[in-house]
Design an enzyme around this catalytic site. Structure first.
Site, PDB file in Angstrom:
ATOM      1  N   ASP A 138       0.858  -1.183   0.000  1.00  0.00           N
ATOM      2  CA  ASP A 138       0.000   0.000   0.000  1.00  0.00           C
ATOM      3  C   ASP A 138       0.893   1.232   0.000  1.00  0.00           C
ATOM      4  O   ASP A 138       2.127   1.123  -0.052  1.00  0.00           O
ATOM      5  CB  ASP A 138      -0.961  -0.011   1.207  1.00  0.00           C
ATOM      6  CG  ASP A 138      -2.301   0.653   0.868  1.00  0.00           C
ATOM      7  OD1 ASP A 138      -2.288   1.842   0.488  1.00  0.00           O
ATOM      8  OD2 ASP A 138      -3.336  -0.019   0.949  1.00  0.00           O
ATOM      9  N   HIS A 209      -2.849   3.107  -4.681  1.00  0.00           N
ATOM     10  CA  HIS A 209      -2.243   2.651  -3.420  1.00  0.00           C
ATOM     11  C   HIS A 209      -0.802   2.176  -3.636  1.00  0.00           C
ATOM     12  O   HIS A 209      -0.390   1.153  -3.092  1.00  0.00           O
ATOM     13  CB  HIS A 209      -3.088   1.544  -2.787  1.00  0.00           C
ATOM     14  CG  HIS A 209      -4.348   2.067  -2.149  1.00  0.00           C
ATOM     15  ND1 HIS A 209      -4.355   2.752  -0.959  1.00  0.00           N
ATOM     16  CD2 HIS A 209      -5.646   2.028  -2.555  1.00  0.00           C
ATOM     17  CE1 HIS A 209      -5.595   3.103  -0.639  1.00  0.00           C
ATOM     18  NE2 HIS A 209      -6.399   2.692  -1.599  1.00  0.00           N
ATOM     19  N   GLU A 276      -9.600   2.494  -5.372  1.00  0.00           N
ATOM     20  CA  GLU A 276      -9.270   3.881  -5.047  1.00  0.00           C
ATOM     21  C   GLU A 276      -8.071   4.420  -5.832  1.00  0.00           C
ATOM     22  O   GLU A 276      -7.149   4.984  -5.264  1.00  0.00           O
ATOM     23  CB  GLU A 276      -9.004   4.010  -3.536  1.00  0.00           C
ATOM     24  CG  GLU A 276     -10.212   3.652  -2.692  1.00  0.00           C
ATOM     25  CD  GLU A 276      -9.958   3.764  -1.195  1.00  0.00           C
ATOM     26  OE1 GLU A 276     -10.895   4.161  -0.491  1.00  0.00           O
ATOM     27  OE2 GLU A 276      -8.851   3.440  -0.738  1.00  0.00           O
TER      28      GLU A 276
END
Ligand code: TNX
Length: 507
Positions: A138, A209, A276
């Site tokens: 991440d 990410h 995302e």
């Protein structure tokens, strides 16, 4: 002891055959494929204990039930020298509702030592859960050794400091944080899990990410859209704008990463994230814009879809299946890909209706980083309140799919523990338990409609039997009356959502 045994998860058919007492040392186990995958029949009598499994996993789950029947001390690492356990004599016939019964551990935001991960494998086994999803990369850290790209862990596995909590005031833990698993560490975890009939699903998150990867290898980023060079590993939470550049070189780099991942993780599913991905840099990058034109994919969503489809084909050619967060639906979903549905039920319903397999893990229901009560004493309260009862009333198959052929595409369900606010094993335990026990029952058993579920009965079984098992396992769960003083984190701000949350009826 007589009466009904306390089982979590609840079995399909349980027939007390009368009486109870000690049992012999010998347990006869055999496989009868007619029972079906992961199913078992357990017979306990004074002179005979027999476990028939539909396969080896079924025998193993049958052994877990026998352990549950044998009292909390059966969950210690060694037997106590006491009288033999008194066990009810009975027959249990049991089989899971779902083939995928998972827990995700986010070991990227906060690293969890290998030993703690192995312990969680034991804990999953005790709850008849069979998938451990490891979120390995991440913005805040890269946690898996990749031999051909050493900087991913040399640089990407460390950050100089860490944001404490989510809200104001802005607090920092000024200690450097990090760590990573060597490939052999992960092979050990995979083998340990396999012995317990648990599959490990690795996640390498792309194209969003990815700030830790870009920190390690700036050429992975959109250098033509940002003038700052390497951004460094992210030290606070939220979504980073530093996403991967949509170039052939980056795709090739990640093929290298996945080549090594496939050597370590033999399981069918490989998780490529996909969540995302902020498209700001792609909008500003001439390279990304030229790529959109060259590929004829229309816009930035199309570009993300192109990348996901590439890895879907790449994995399929190697006998694997791609799974990703429900954003992989944007811009067209790759055929054969499976979807992990985290935003309400919407993406999961759309994916199932389009014939894709789905794992249901809506954040509105089963995100275990979310706070467990309204109490002011809850440590670093984040997200919506999901009480133990809320999780017990979670229904993985929403009404829109229920009773239709598409329901079969819901291959399972998963609880997710994101680790922004859980910096060590005790904090992880607190967030995960006791809610994972309720989740395990939902994932294994076919329960009635959420409104009709007997939470009182579940809670009684928790108090009469299961909290004592968790104590024997040394799990630092949230006590039913609220956190122990040492489990509170006064002064560390959280961020709670005060919107209606219950969603099972909405899809
Ligand atoms: C959303 S779920 C995220 C994570 C956060 C989490 C916090 C998902 C695919 N993305 O990056 O950690 O919310 O609950």
């Amino acid at each position: 002891m007589t009466g009904e045994p306390n089982l979590i998860p609840a079995p399909r058919r349980l027939e007390p055959t009368g009486g109870s007492g000690p049992i012999g040392d010998t347990v006869v186990c055999r496989v009868d494929p007619l029972l079906g995958p992961e199913a078992y029949r357990l017979t306990v009598a004074a002179d005979r204990v027999e476990i028939v499994g539909g396969d080896d996993a079924g025998v193993f789950w049958g052994r877990q039930t026998l352990r549950q029947l044998s009292g909390p001390d059966a969950f210690r690492r060694a037997p106590l020298s006491r009288e033999p356990a008194v066990v009810p004599y009975l027959t249990v016939e049991d089989a899971p509702r779902f083939a995928w019964r998972g827990l995700m551990l986010d070991v990227a935001r906060h690293f969890l030592a290998k030993d703690d991960v192995l312990r969680y494998v034991d804990v999953l086994a005790a709850h008849k859960l069979n998938v451990l999803h490891l979120h390995l990369t991440d913005d805040q850290g890269w946690r898996v050794e990749i031999k051909r790209y050493p900087r991913l862990t040399e640089v990407g596995a460390w950050r100089p400091r860490t944001r404490l909590g989510w809200g104001e005031p802005e607090l920092w833990d000024e200690r450097p944080h990090g760590g990573f698993y060597t490939q052999d560490d992960l092979r050990e975890i995979v083998a340990y899990a396999a012995e317990r009939h648990i599959r490990v699903v690795p996640e390498i998150d792309l194209p969003g990410h990815s700030q830790a990867a870009v920190a390690a290898y700036p050429e992975l980023g959109n250098a033509d859209a940002v003038d700052t060079g390497a951004p460094g590993v992210k030290t606070d939470w939220g979504i980073s704008p530093h996403v991967l550049a949509p170039t052939d070189a980056v795709v090739e780099f990640y093929e290298g990463v996945f080549t090594e991942i496939l050597e370590v993780f033999p399981g069918r599913f490989v998780h490529i994230g996909g969540d995302e991905c902020v498209k700001d840099q792609w909008r500003e990058s001439p390279t990304a814009q030229a790529r959109i034109a060259e590929l004829g994919v229309g816009d930035e969503d199309g570009l993300q879809s192109w990348m996901i489809r590439h890895f879907d084909r790449w994995l399929a050619a190697r006998g694997r299946r791609l799974i990703g967060w429900d954003e992989i639906l944007q811009g067209g979903l790759a055929p054969g890909a499976a979807v992990m549905c985290w935003r309400w039920y919407t993406g999961g319903v759309a994916a199932a209706e389009a014939g894709h397999d789905v794992v249901m893990c809506p954040q509105q229901e089963v995100y275990l980083d979310h706070v467990q009560s309204e109490d002011a004493g809850e440590p670093v309260p984040f997200g919506w309140v999901h009480t133990l009862e809320d999780v017990y009333r979670f229904e993985p198959v929403p009404p829109r799919l229920s009773g239709t052929p598409h329901a079969a595409h819901v291959i399972g369900t998963q609880a997710n523990l994101w680790s922004e606010v859980t910096e060590n094993r005790a904090r992880v335990d607190y967030q995960v338990f006791p809610r994972l026990a309720a989740f395990a029952e939902v994932a294994w058993s076919t329960l009635p409609h959420p409104d009709k579920r007997d939470f009182g009965d579940f809670d009684r079984r928790m108090h009469e039997a299961h909290y004592a098992r968790l104590d024997a396992l040394d799990i630092a769960y949230r006590p039913p009356t609220g956190p122990h003083p040492w489990q509170q984190r006064p002064g560390i701000p959280g961020r709670m959502h005060h919107k209606p949350r219950r969603t099972w009826y909405m899809a």
